[in-house]
Design a protein around this motif. Structure first.
Motif, PDB file in Angstrom:
ATOM      1  N   ASN A   4       0.836  -1.205   0.000  1.00 11.51           N
ATOM      2  CA  ASN A   4       0.000   0.000   0.000  1.00 11.51           C
ATOM      3  C   ASN A   4       0.868   1.252   0.000  1.00 11.51           C
ATOM      4  N   MET A   5       1.986   1.191   0.714  1.00 16.21           N
ATOM      5  CA  MET A   5       2.905   2.322   0.775  1.00 16.21           C
ATOM      6  C   MET A   5       3.493   2.612  -0.605  1.00 16.21           C
ATOM      7  N   VAL A   6       3.866   1.573  -1.325  1.00 16.36           N
ATOM      8  CA  VAL A   6       4.427   1.743  -2.669  1.00 16.36           C
ATOM      9  C   VAL A   6       3.394   2.369  -3.601  1.00 16.36           C
ATOM     10  N   ILE A   7       2.148   1.901  -3.493  1.00 14.35           N
ATOM     11  CA  ILE A   7       1.085   2.454  -4.349  1.00 14.35           C
ATOM     12  C   ILE A   7       0.892   3.941  -4.069  1.00 14.35           C
ATOM     13  N   ASN A   8       0.850   4.312  -2.794  1.00 12.27           N
ATOM     14  CA  ASN A   8       0.664   5.723  -2.442  1.00 12.27           C
ATOM     15  C   ASN A   8       1.853   6.583  -2.857  1.00 12.27           C
ATOM     16  N   ASP A   9       3.058   6.011  -2.776  1.00 13.25           N
ATOM     17  CA  ASP A   9       4.243   6.754  -3.224  1.00 13.25           C
ATOM     18  C   ASP A   9       4.176   7.015  -4.726  1.00 13.25           C
ATOM     19  N   ARG A  10       3.757   6.010  -5.482  1.00 14.00           N
ATOM     20  CA  ARG A  10       3.626   6.195  -6.931  1.00 14.00           C
ATOM     21  C   ARG A  10       2.542   7.217  -7.260  1.00 14.00           C
ATOM     22  N   SER A  11       1.446   7.167  -6.504  1.00  9.83           N
ATOM     23  CA  SER A  11       0.374   8.136  -6.719  1.00  9.83           C
ATOM     24  C   SER A  11       0.859   9.547  -6.420  1.00  9.83           C
ATOM     25  N   ALA A  67      -4.333  21.908  -8.015  1.00  7.93           N
ATOM     26  CA  ALA A  67      -3.314  20.865  -8.155  1.00  7.93           C
ATOM     27  C   ALA A  67      -2.426  20.800  -6.918  1.00  7.93           C
ATOM     28  N   ARG A  68      -2.134  21.976  -6.334  1.00  2.97           N
ATOM     29  CA  ARG A  68      -1.309  22.009  -5.125  1.00  2.97           C
ATOM     30  C   ARG A  68      -2.048  21.375  -3.948  1.00  2.97           C
ATOM     31  N   ILE A  69      -3.342  21.641  -3.824  1.00  5.87           N
ATOM     32  CA  ILE A  69      -4.140  21.012  -2.767  1.00  5.87           C
ATOM     33  C   ILE A  69      -4.175  19.494  -2.965  1.00  5.87           C
ATOM     34  N   ALA A  70      -4.259  19.067  -4.223  1.00  4.35           N
ATOM     35  CA  ALA A  70      -4.231  17.629  -4.515  1.00  4.35           C
ATOM     36  C   ALA A  70      -2.907  17.005  -4.093  1.00  4.35           C
ATOM     37  N   VAL A  71      -1.814  17.759  -4.230  1.00  9.89           N
ATOM     38  CA  VAL A  71      -0.507  17.267  -3.790  1.00  9.89           C
ATOM     39  C   VAL A  71      -0.498  17.103  -2.271  1.00  9.89           C
ATOM     40  N   TYR A  72      -1.068  18.087  -1.565  1.00  7.45           N
ATOM     41  CA  TYR A  72      -1.166  17.971  -0.110  1.00  7.45           C
ATOM     42  C   TYR A  72      -1.919  16.693   0.275  1.00  7.45           C
ATOM     43  N   ASP A  73      -3.040  16.448  -0.398  1.00  6.72           N
ATOM     44  CA  ASP A  73      -3.819  15.240  -0.109  1.00  6.72           C
ATOM     45  C   ASP A  73      -2.992  13.978  -0.368  1.00  6.72           C
ATOM     46  N   ALA A  74      -2.275  13.957  -1.464  1.00  7.80           N
ATOM     47  CA  ALA A  74      -1.457  12.785  -1.795  1.00  7.80           C
ATOM     48  C   ALA A  74      -0.331  12.606  -0.785  1.00  7.80           C
ATOM     49  N   GLN A  75       0.265  13.723  -0.341  1.00  7.51           N
ATOM     50  CA  GLN A  75       1.327  13.643   0.664  1.00  7.51           C
ATOM     51  C   GLN A  75       0.789  13.094   1.987  1.00  7.51           C
ATOM     52  N   ILE A  76      -0.405  13.564   2.368  1.00  9.77           N
ATOM     53  CA  ILE A  76      -1.017  13.061   3.610  1.00  9.77           C
ATOM     54  C   ILE A  76      -1.302  11.568   3.502  1.00  9.77           C
ATOM     55  N   ASN A  77      -1.803  11.138   2.341  1.00 10.67           N
ATOM     56  CA  ASN A  77      -2.054   9.707   2.138  1.00 10.67           C
ATOM     57  C   ASN A  77      -0.761   8.902   2.174  1.00 10.67           C
ATOM     58  N   ALA A  78       0.294   9.447   1.571  1.00 14.27           N
ATOM     59  CA  ALA A  78       1.589   8.743   1.557  1.00 14.27           C
ATOM     60  C   ALA A  78       2.159   8.650   2.966  1.00 14.27           C
ATOM     61  N   ILE A  79       2.057   9.747   3.737  1.00 12.11           N
ATOM     62  CA  ILE A  79       2.545   9.724   5.119  1.00 12.11           C
ATOM     63  C   ILE A  79       1.743   8.722   5.949  1.00 12.11           C
ATOM     64  N   GLY A  80       0.408   8.695   5.720  1.00  4.42           N
ATOM     65  CA  GLY A  80      -0.423   7.727   6.433  1.00  4.42           C
ATOM     66  C   GLY A  80      -0.020   6.296   6.121  1.00  4.42           C
ATOM     67  N   ALA A  81       0.305   6.019   4.868  1.00  8.38           N
ATOM     68  CA  ALA A  81       0.715   4.671   4.477  1.00  8.38           C
ATOM     69  C   ALA A  81       2.070   4.313   5.099  1.00  8.38           C
ATOM     70  N   ARG A  82       2.998   5.277   5.120  1.00  2.00           N
ATOM     71  CA  ARG A  82       4.300   5.025   5.737  1.00  2.00           C
ATOM     72  C   ARG A  82       4.161   4.838   7.242  1.00  2.00           C
ATOM     73  N   CYS A  83       3.290   5.633   7.824  1.00  2.70           N
ATOM     74  CA  CYS A  83       3.024   5.500   9.259  1.00  2.70           C
ATOM     75  C   CYS A  83       2.459   4.117   9.575  1.00  2.70           C
TER      76      CYS A  83
END
Length: 451
Positions: free
Chosen positions: A374-381, A409-425
């Motif tokens: 899941n972490m890899v998928i979120n990182d790719r996203s 687009a910048r807000i979408a990046v924030y959302d993706a970063q939060i999802n990626a951090i959640g997956a890493r967490c």
């Protein structure tokens, strides 16, 4: 405070439980990728309120051990009386002034109690050892909570930025629509959802900011440290590596052990040993107990027919004292039968516990694998969405894209970063849980070495 420090030293020196976890190649933990977390975990071992309470549990267990040991040592006691009296005797005229001094001091040393006192001492030592193991397990659980809370602070900090950007975006949108409304380009009904979106965006931003502040205070209470400032909280969690073979080898080593090293299993084995000692003690309840007695005394004694005529008697005595309960209404027999039944229950529970721990360790590894994928998928996203933001910025520079498109687009990046951090967490938490199950968490070094 000195007693508290003594208790901490006792548990830190307990080699049976507090063995430093060896470094494991390829292992990824929160403190490895977030160096700011390491001093927090170290300090929490000494300053966290929960650990201070657990240290008091150690103090209680140690004093219980000392009390049990006292049953094997000699006891000294006695009494002394000094009396001034004025006696009226039938055989004498008038009153007689009398000084009476009486005392008895003796020392009693248990000699043969069929192992009862020794079993009590062994049982108390087992309880003290269990308390030390629970202290270690308590710290490991605390460290895992602190890891999770610290990583969530990172996500919350980013969430504050995300909602601040969204609130600014909705405000800008509202300002533009207000101008269009003033110019009669749009109707009153068309601006209502824009105003609601702006209000909702501002409200959510304030709420997220408040939750972030409360989370920092909660983390401070949990760790026993001052609240962290925003600058002390990292902006992100770095990209993580994953080596499946490391966790598979750890799992295989754990399952291959005859006696699992998990604190739950160790504690259950010790409780079984303690229950065996209780059984052995209850079997001796109807046997005579022998003690050695030595002492000195002074009293009065009558040696004539006139019992009122008394003389001082000094005595030095010694011998063996026997205490024997011959019949107790079958209470000891019932106690033995209860002990046997309890032992059978505990053995069954121990087998179930071993099966559960083995299954839990295997489940942990599977969960690590799922979390890694899941972490890899979120990182790719995240990479894809960051690429989209870069593309929008380039289009805006060429004049083919609007500023609103860039902001979205910048807000979408924030959302993706939060999802990626959640997956890493989630991945790091799964790793910590697995290492805790198999008692291989390196954080245990913080309570295995006296600092």
């Amino acid at each position: 405070m000195k007693i508290l420090r003594l208790s901490l030293v006792l548990v830190l020196l307990a080699g049976k439980f507090l063995m430093a976890a060896p470094a494991i190649e390829g292992l990824v933990l929160a403190e490895n990728v977030l160096p700011q977390l390491e001093p927090v975990l170290t300090a929490a071992a000494q300053q966290s309120p929960s650990m201070l309470n657990r240290a008091l549990d150690l103090e209680i267990a140690e004093n219980n051990r000392i009390q049990a040991r006292a049953g094997l040592l000699p006891s000294l006691g006695g009494y002394a009386n000094y009396l001034q009296s004025r006696d009226t005797r039938a055989d004498l005229v008038g009153r007689v002034e009398v000084t009476k001094i009486a005392y008895n001091f003796s020392i009693n040393q248990p000699v043969f109690y069929w192992g009862e006192r020794l079993n009590a001492l062994k049982a108390s030592e087992i309880q003290a050892s269990i308390a030390k193991g629970q202290y270690q397990e308590g710290y490991r659980a605390l460290a895992q909570i602190l890891r999770d809370s610290y990583m969530r602070l990172i996500a919350q900090k980013l969430g504050v930025k995300r909602w601040a950007a969204y609130a600014d975006f909705t405000k800008n949108q509202l300002a533009k629509e207000e101008i269009r409304l003033a110019q009669k380009v749009i109707a009153d009904a068309q601006i209502v959802p824009v105003r609601l979106a702006a209000e909702q965006g501002q409200l959510t931003y304030e709420r997220v900011q408040f939750d972030f502040e409360m989370a920092k205070l909660s983390f401070a209470r949990l760790s026993g440290l001052p609240p962290l400032s925003d600058n002390e909280i990292p902006d992100s969690i770095p990209t993580l590596g994953y080596a499946a073979g490391t966790y598979d080898r750890l799992l295989a080593g754990f399952l291959a052990q005859k006696e699992l090293p998990a604190i739950e299993a160790v504690t259950m084995r010790q409780q079984l040993e303690s229950a065996g000692l209780t059984l052995a003690t209850d079997k001796t309840r109807l046997r005579p107990k022998f003690s050695l007695v030595l002492g000195i005394s002074q009293d009065e004694q009558s040696y004539t027919i006139n019992v009122a005529q008394k003389y001082r008697v000094n005595s030095v005595f010694g011998g063996i004292s026997v205490n024997w309960t011959v019949f107790d209404g079958l209470a000891s027999r019932a106690a033995v039968r209860s002990d046997l039944a309890r032992l059978r229950q505990m053995k069954t529970d121990y087998k179930v516990l071993n099966d559960r721990l083995a299954q839990q360790a295997q489940t942990n590894v599977r969960q690590i694998n799922f979390a890694a994928r899941n972490m890899v998928i979120n990182d790719r996203s995240l990479l894809s969405i960051e690429s989209n933001l870069k593309s929008k910025q380039e289009d805006f520079a060429r004049g083919t894209s609007s500023e609103d498109d860039v902001n979205l687009a910048r807000i979408a990046v924030y959302d993706a970063q939060i999802n990626a951090i959640g997956a890493r967490c989630d991945f790091l938490n799964r790793v910590g849980e697995f290492l805790g199950t198999i008692m291989a968490d390196p954080v245990l070094e913080n309570v295995a070495v006296v600092k």
